[in-house]
Design an enzyme around this catalytic site. Sequence first.
Site, PDB file in Angstrom:
ATOM      1  N   HIS A  91    -108.889 -49.152 -46.068  1.00  0.00           N
ATOM      2  CA  HIS A  91    -108.216 -47.869 -46.310  1.00  0.00           C
ATOM      3  C   HIS A  91    -107.916 -47.692 -47.799  1.00  0.00           C
ATOM      4  O   HIS A  91    -106.784 -47.407 -48.197  1.00  0.00           O
ATOM      5  CB  HIS A  91    -106.921 -47.783 -45.487  1.00  0.00           C
TER       6      HIS A  91
ATOM      7  N   ARG B 196    -109.158 -40.772 -41.035  1.00  0.00           N
ATOM      8  CA  ARG B 196    -108.161 -41.501 -40.264  1.00  0.00           C
ATOM      9  C   ARG B 196    -108.883 -42.321 -39.207  1.00  0.00           C
ATOM     10  O   ARG B 196    -109.830 -41.841 -38.572  1.00  0.00           O
ATOM     11  CB  ARG B 196    -107.172 -40.538 -39.601  1.00  0.00           C
TER      12      ARG B 196
ATOM     13  N   GLU C   3    -105.305 -50.028 -37.558  1.00  0.00           N
ATOM     14  CA  GLU C   3    -104.992 -50.753 -38.791  1.00  0.00           C
ATOM     15  C   GLU C   3    -103.472 -50.920 -38.945  1.00  0.00           C
ATOM     16  O   GLU C   3    -102.708 -50.066 -38.502  1.00  0.00           O
ATOM     17  CB  GLU C   3    -105.593 -50.027 -40.002  1.00  0.00           C
TER      18      GLU C   3
END
Length: 377
Positions: free
Chosen positions: A255, A209, A238
Site C-alpha cells: 500500500h 482499496r 491488510e
Amino acid sequence: MKILIDENMPYAEALFSQLGEVTMKSGRTLTADDLVDVDALMIRSVTKVNESLISKANKLKFVGTATAGMDHVDQELMKERGIFFTAAPGCNKVGVAEYAFSAMMVLAQQQGFSVFEKTVGIIGCGQVGSYLAKCLEGIGIKVLLNDPLKQQEGDTREFTELDTLLEQSDVITLHTPITKTGEFPTHHLINEQVLNNLRADQILINAARGPVVDNQALKARLQKADGFTAVLDVFEFEPEVDFELLPLLAFTTPHVAGYGLEGKARGTTMIFNSYCEFLGTEQRAYASDLLPTAPVPKMKLDRAWDEATLHNLTQLIYDVRKDDALFRRNISTPGSFDKMRKEYWDRREYSAVELTGDESCNLTPLSKLGFMVKPTL
C-alpha cells in the site's frame, strides 16, 4: 492544544509543533485512550475513525486525513459530534498514477509488448483515475473510462460500460473508493465471475482499496497459470496478506503506490493549512518549500524520445520492481507491512526532473506525462 499525528506523516511534527503540543504515534494502533484530551487528530488511511475510536475523545474538534480517500472516516459521526473533518483530495494522485504506469512499462519489457499498442481501462475516474487518463492520452495510449457515478452526475467525458471495458481493455487499472452500499458498490467489484471472464493476456492492477478485488477469487484465477497477470499494492485484509497469493502476483507492494515524497508533502501541508484556517491563524505551508532537490534534477535528450527512452526515464525515477523486491524479502517478518510503509524511501515524482532538448526531441508529450520540460533553441 494537543495534536495527535500518525508517525508516518512526513514534515508533520515540525509543522504542527508550531501550533501546539504534538504526539506522534502509529496510526494503525491508535486506541480510544490515545484521544483523551486531544484537540486535533491527523491521520492516514490506516486509521479507522469510528464511534469506538473517539468514544473518549472529550476535546476533539478537528480530524484531518492526509490522504485523498475518506472511506476510513465515519463522516456522519463527525457531523453528529461537531468535529470538523478535512481530507487532502488529489494529494497522491501523481504517485499512484506513476506506480500504475511503472507496472505497465516493466510488464511491457518482460512480456514483450508495446504500451502504445495496448488499451488501458481505468475503473474509477476521480482524482487518480482522471490524472492517469490524462497522462496516458498525452503520450498517445488509448484509454477507456468507467465511472457510473461520474456519468450520473453529468460528467461529459466518454464513459464505457463496465462489461465492455473489461472485454476491450488489455490493462485494467482500479482507482475506486471502497463502498458496500448504493447503486454501484465497489466491494468485490472484481469478483470470481469477472476474473474468470478475463483473458489470459490481460493485466489487472489494483492500487485503490484492497476489497475492490476478491482476493480469494483472484488467487484461484492466478492458479490457472494461463498467463493472466495481476499487480497488487493493496490487500483485502491488510496488513495481513495471503502468502499463497503473493508468489502468483507479478508485482506486489504494501500500500505504497501513493507514497511518493511529493504526495506525502502535499497531504501534510493541505491538512496543516486547513487546520490553520480552522484556528483562524495566517500560517501556511507549501509542499515545494519542504522538498529536497531530486537526485537527478536535470537530464538532456539529444534526439526524439521513443519507447526505449520512456522505459529508461521512468524507471530511473521509479521502478516498481524495487518496492516489490523489498516487500517480498521482508514480508515474512511480523509487522513488516507497516514497517516498510513507515521507513519508505524518498521516492520522487517525474516532476522532480527537468528534461531539456531541442525541438526535434518532441518534449511536449513528456510534459503531459508529468516531467518538467525546458526546450532549448
